[in-house]
Design a protein around this motif. Structure first.
Motif: not given
Length: 434
Positions: A245-246, A78-82, A6-8
């Motif tokens: 993210y789904s 969410l990015a961290i989770d996914e 993920a790019i944040v």
């Protein structure tokens, strides 16, 4: 199992430019899926032979500054989770902002691998200005220019070497069937019908299933993992971050499946979003079958199913060798048939054709109708073999591989399909220099 990066970062630091450089620069292997996320923010990239998925979290934040910050914070969580790794992008022109600091604090607390990337270092004199970002306490700073690509090689070397070798399954090596489709077509209902219990929450509200859930199915002589996924929504409908993210989870499920059961709604027919999902399954070289659900609710005559199937094949062309089964998840109509067919597709995808057999059959085909001459050059195909890949791929060795065009490759594919059963399975044809 594909890794997700993920790019944040806050807006306007160059996330999308970097994303485009990662994905579009390798267009032979990369194909972003239009229509899944709001602005095509899912792509595939390859570096040093390692393929990974990339999410650009830019473009999902709207509203006032206060909401802006809150949305970015949610997005980072969410990015961290996914994701398996995070690229945290900052702008050397503006130094450390409050929002950068807030994102850095979240990343430091969560402990997931983050690469701090100082963008817009367009000339050597700016290199030292990036030292200010060491203040985040997140390790090395990678100095890059998204626009001209400088510095990206070192970053990607370290990124792909950080990926852990993933095991695709915890437990026995069983077939993995992913149930894929737009929200509210009946995916969870089908899982409940198969399992004979209310394992998943089923409501008429689209988007109930947020995650990909693996369930082992071991009945009636079948043993496999069933994956129920969050529905993939249409472009423009992915409004909340969780929904975005789904979509990623559904994409992850496609990447990790052996066979995808693409479910469509009989009352709505096959829509453009169904075609997009079908294209993504095909590009990932997964087995696929199409389930037309809610068939019990459609008024029918003797030609209805045939007409419906013809429309599907017309829209999925040129890959039309796909099983289409009309089911009712609620009434358990044709459920056993779909399981048998899914196993057939799985076995088709795993089959190996002996090289001697392949050459005996296909060299006659080539002799009967050789590749068209190009600029006075005649292409001679000498030898054929199936490559040792997960999905069926065939190499045709010849003198001028560059002159063999797509229509002839499609002809060869069709002849392979005539002789061998690859129903439901994409086939790749490669021309190689003898």
């Amino acid at each position: 199992m594909s890794n997700i990066v993920a790019i944040v970062g806050r807006p306007n630091v160059g996330k999308s430019t970097f994303f485009n450089r990662l994905t579009e620069s390798r267009s032979a292997i990369v194909d972003e899926m239009a229509g899944v996320t709001r602005d095509r923010h899912y792509g595939k990239a390859v570096w040093n032979g390692i393929e990974f998925s990339v999410i650009d979290t830019g473009g999902y934040v709207e509203g006032s500054d206060d909401i802006f910050e809150e949305e970015i914070r949610k997005q980072v969580m969410l990015a961290i989770d996914e994701s398996d790794a995070i690229i945290f992008m900052v702008d050397v022109n503006s130094g450390v902002t409050d929002m950068d600091q807030a994102i850095a604090d979240i990343l430091r607390r969560q402990g997931k691998k983050a690469f701090v990337v100082a963008n817009k270092v367009d000339e050597p004199s700016r290199t030292y200005e990036a030292d200010i970002f060491y203040a985040f306490g997140l390790g090395d700073i990678y100095r890059i220019s998204s626009v001209n690509g400088s510095g990206t090689g070192d970053l990607l070397d370290d990124l792909v070497s950080s990926f852990e070798k993933k095991r695709t399954a915890t437990g026995p090596d069983l077939p993995r069937f992913a149930i894929i489709g737009r929200p509210n077509v009946g995916k969870s209902t089908l899982v409940n019908t198969l399992l004979g219990e209310e394992r998943h929450i089923v409501t008429p509200v689209a988007g109930t299933t947020r995650d990909s859930i693996y369930t082992r199915y071991n009945k009636f002589g079948h043993d496999f993992y069933l994956v129920d996924t969050a529905g993939i929504r249409k472009k423009g409908k992915v409004t909340e971050n969780v929904e975005f993210y789904s979509v990623m989870r559904s994409i992850r499920a496609i990447e990790n499946a052996d066979v995808c059961l693409l479910m469509i709604d009989a009352q709505q027919g096959i829509e453009s979003q169904d075609i997009n999902i079908f294209a993504l399954i095909r590009r990932n070289n997964k087995g696929v079958m199409i389930l037309v659900n809610k068939w019990d609710l459609v008024e029918k005559d003797t030609h209805t199913a045939k007409h419906f199937e013809d429309v599907i094949r017309e829209k999925t062309a040129p890959f039309t060798d796909v099983p289409v089964i009309f089911i009712s998840a609620v009434n358990k109509q044709r459920i056993h048939r779909l399981l048998e067919q899914a196993m057939k597709v799985y076995n088709n995808r795993r089959q190996r054709i002996p090289t001697s057999d392949l050459n005996e059959v296909m060299l006659k085909v080539v002799e009967k109708y050789p590749p068209p001459a190009f600029k006075g050059k005649f292409v001679k195909i000498k030898y054929i073999m199936q490559l040792p890949t997960h999905a069926p791929s065939f190499a045709f060795y010849c003198n001028f591989p560059q002159y063999v065009k797509e229509p002839y490759k499609r002809y060869l594919e069709n002849k392979i399909r005539e002789k061998y059963n690859f129903t439901g399975v994409p086939i790749q044809i490669f021309m190689r220099k003898k």
